[in-house]
Design a protein around this motif. Structure first.
Motif, PDB file in Angstrom:
ATOM      1  N   ASP A 183     -20.878  15.927  13.452  1.00 17.67           N
ATOM      2  CA  ASP A 183     -19.672  15.444  14.030  1.00 17.67           C
ATOM      3  C   ASP A 183     -19.811  13.972  14.637  1.00 17.67           C
ATOM      4  O   ASP A 183     -18.938  13.395  15.158  1.00 17.67           O
ATOM      5  N   PHE A 184     -21.115  13.594  14.539  1.00 22.40           N
ATOM      6  CA  PHE A 184     -21.412  12.237  15.043  1.00 22.40           C
ATOM      7  C   PHE A 184     -20.731  10.939  14.336  1.00 22.40           C
ATOM      8  O   PHE A 184     -20.929  10.974  13.044  1.00 22.40           O
ATOM      9  N   ASP A 185     -19.757  10.330  14.915  1.00 18.18           N
ATOM     10  CA  ASP A 185     -19.028   9.178  14.244  1.00 18.18           C
ATOM     11  C   ASP A 185     -19.722   7.880  14.671  1.00 18.18           C
ATOM     12  O   ASP A 185     -19.669   7.412  15.709  1.00 18.18           O
ATOM     13  N   VAL A 186     -20.403   7.143  13.467  1.00 17.51           N
ATOM     14  CA  VAL A 186     -20.823   6.021  13.744  1.00 17.51           C
ATOM     15  C   VAL A 186     -20.150   4.764  14.231  1.00 17.51           C
ATOM     16  O   VAL A 186     -20.362   4.076  15.049  1.00 17.51           O
ATOM     17  N   GLU A 187     -18.916   4.892  13.527  1.00 13.78           N
ATOM     18  CA  GLU A 187     -17.853   3.929  13.599  1.00 13.78           C
ATOM     19  C   GLU A 187     -17.540   3.867  15.218  1.00 13.78           C
ATOM     20  O   GLU A 187     -17.217   2.819  15.736  1.00 13.78           O
ATOM     21  N   ALA A 191     -17.560   1.257  18.125  1.00 14.20           N
ATOM     22  CA  ALA A 191     -16.544   0.740  18.678  1.00 14.20           C
ATOM     23  C   ALA A 191     -16.402   0.788  20.089  1.00 14.20           C
ATOM     24  O   ALA A 191     -16.332   0.025  20.758  1.00 14.20           O
ATOM     25  N   SER A 192     -17.425   2.071  20.607  1.00 16.90           N
ATOM     26  CA  SER A 192     -17.342   2.251  22.086  1.00 16.90           C
ATOM     27  C   SER A 192     -18.203   1.266  22.765  1.00 16.90           C
ATOM     28  O   SER A 192     -17.919   0.661  23.942  1.00 16.90           O
ATOM     29  N   GLU A 193     -19.378   0.636  21.804  1.00 14.64           N
ATOM     30  CA  GLU A 193     -19.934  -0.178  22.683  1.00 14.64           C
ATOM     31  C   GLU A 193     -19.502  -1.694  22.681  1.00 14.64           C
ATOM     32  O   GLU A 193     -19.494  -2.520  23.574  1.00 14.64           O
ATOM     33  N   GLU A 198     -16.431  -5.696  25.989  1.00 16.02           N
ATOM     34  CA  GLU A 198     -14.861  -6.232  26.494  1.00 16.02           C
ATOM     35  C   GLU A 198     -14.833  -6.050  27.890  1.00 16.02           C
ATOM     36  O   GLU A 198     -14.137  -7.130  28.825  1.00 16.02           O
ATOM     37  N   HIS A 199     -15.021  -4.821  28.384  1.00 14.66           N
ATOM     38  CA  HIS A 199     -15.140  -4.434  29.865  1.00 14.66           C
ATOM     39  C   HIS A 199     -15.833  -5.271  30.802  1.00 14.66           C
ATOM     40  O   HIS A 199     -15.335  -5.779  31.748  1.00 14.66           O
TER      41      HIS A 199
END
Length: 476
Positions: A183-187, A191-193, A198-199
């Motif tokens: 279930d690991f989503d690379v995209e 995107a979280s990185e 941005e934060h």
């Protein structure tokens, strides 16, 4: 008749990364360093880059359907998996994986570690892995064979935190267990990185806006900005910690410098002052008249160079000369002391990389404040020259040597690549000297290691190669 409470206390709610029916007893019991008592269970470092069968290609969730991922670094056979020992309480951070072989699960975990840039040492014979993140979080992964009524026919993936921040551990643990489950989503991970970057930019702008709202302080006949005063005080505290003889104090001092030189954490004004101390040895701003502060007494630059060049500090927290670093006691140093020195060495590389990043992006401000010129090239050339005078070693050669050890220390190699890339970007002389030292071959070898095991190392070495190509363009 009421049923007695279970051993270890009442059942606690499971964390979000574990299945609802996967509580296997208390997780607070101390686990051994390696599963099992057989000495052969130790991690086999020599087989880290052992080639695998050519037909072993595994897909992972989040990638394109027709995309083939790199070959796995964890060569595991289902036959080597051991059942869960009797009376062995599994961690709550465990997953039951059905419908997949141990070989496929190990390949997914290996690819997940590569994408997250986690250093991994795999034991192919015991089904275990020792992981270390770039934030110094150590994780132990064990694969067990499920059997019997308690553990149905499946593969059990267990994760244990051995050292490091608990919050960061859970972040990595969720991704690893999700990868084992497919279930690991690379995209989504990338995107979280990007969202975190941005934060950080938003936080940096907020810090810059708050600067104008603060009233300046008076020091005699002079006016000092509050941020400037706080930055100097923080640098004094970090310098005093480095001069202590306690391991925890020195580590805290280096971690403070990592934060002070990062614009996303402390703001660009504080990062400029801290970076100027690291690169020039002085916090004085030559563009203004500030004679009250004597930054030469800090000794931060000397401590950073000692850790980068020699891997440890002197007894007084200052720089280590070449004679002291090559003594006979170095080979017989206590393992805990050597481990502590390796940690300080990594933190020193991080501080230097942050300072050089600030120089690359705001070189004109540092050059004007140091009084050594108007460009980042003048600061970089002066830093390389003075570092050789202080430590009697060439800094570029040291960074290339760390890149050459990318197979065993990829995190150090990644930080060294950042330092080398910033120096070569700022200084033409650094690019020329790097080419004379055969830097392209060394960086290319580290790039191959990064492509196989460490995405961040791959990214940084590609940047260095692009910068080194400017040498050929300038000569043409």
């Amino acid at each position: 008749m009421t049923r007695p409470p279970p051993i270890g206390g009442p059942v606690k709610p499971t964390p979000p990364y574990a299945k609802r029916d996967r509580f296997f007893g208390p997780a607070s019991l101390k686990k051994p360093a390696f599963i099992g008592s057989n000495p052969s269970d130790e991690i086999d470092k020599d087989s880290f880059f052992k080639p695998e069968p050519k037909d072993d290609e595994i897909k992972i969730s989040g990638a394109e359907v027709d995309e083939r991922l790199p070959r796995s670094n964890w060569l595991l056979d289902d036959k080597v998996l051991r059942p869960v020992p009797t009376y062995y309480p599994l961690e709550k951070s465990s997953r039951f994986v059905t419908g997949a072989s141990a070989k496929a699960i190990a390949s997914k975990i290996s690819e997940c570690c590569r994408i997250m840039s986690v250093q991994a040492e795999y034991n192919h014979d015991a089904g275990t892995a020792a992981l270390k993140t770039i934030e110094h979080v150590e994780i132990h992964i064990a694969l067990w064979r499920g059997s019997g009524p308690k553990y149905p026919e499946c593969v059990i993936v267990e994760a244990q935190r051995r050292r490091g921040d608990a919050v960061l551990y859970h972040k990595y643990c969720r991704s690893i267990l999700d990868a084992a489950d497919g279930d690991f989503d690379v995209e989504e991970f990338h995107a979280s990185e990007e969202r975190e970057k941005e934060h950080c930019k938003i936080a940096e702008k907020m810090l810059a806006n708050q600067k104008h709202l603060k009233k300046p302080a008076k020091l005699g006949n002079k006016t000092i900005q509050p941020d400037h005063e706080n930055s100097l005080l923080a640098l004094e505290i970090a310098a005093s910690l480095l001069k202590k003889d306690r391991m925890d104090a020195r580590q805290l001092g280096m971690e403070s410098l990592c934060l002070l030189t990062d614009p996303a954490r402390t703001g660009i004004d504080t990062a400029l002052i801290a970076s100027r101390v690291v690169l020039t040895g002085s916090a004085q701003d030559e563009s203004c008249d500030d004679d009250e502060f004597v930054p030469e007494e800090l000794g931060i630059r000397e401590a950073i160079l000692s850790l980068v060049q020699f891997g440890r500090l002197a007894e007084d927290g200052g720089y280590m000369d070449e004679l002291e670093s090559d003594d006979e006691d170095a080979a017989h140093r206590h393992p805990e002391e050597q481990e502590h020195n390796n940690l300080l060495h990594n933190l020193a590389l991080a501080v230097l990389a942050n300072a050089l990043d600030v120089l690359e992006n705001h070189g004109s401000k540092i050059a004007a404040a140091s009084g050594g010129g108007t460009s980042s090239a003048s600061v970089a050339d002066a830093f390389l020259s003075e570092s050789k005078e202080i430590s009697s070693r060439d800094l570029l050669s040291t960074l290339l040597s760390a890149l050459g050890s990318a197979g065993s220390k990829p995190h150090d190699a990644c930080l060294s690549a950042r330092c080398l890339g910033s120096l070569c970007e700022a200084s033409k002389d650094a690019r020329r000297r790097s080419k004379e030292m055969n830097a392209k071959n060394v960086v290319a070898t580290a790039l191959d290691v990064g492509k196989r095991t460490h995405v961040k190392l791959e990214t940084e070495t590609e940047k260095v190669l692009t910068t080194l190509e400017k040498v050929d363009d300038e000569q043409e």
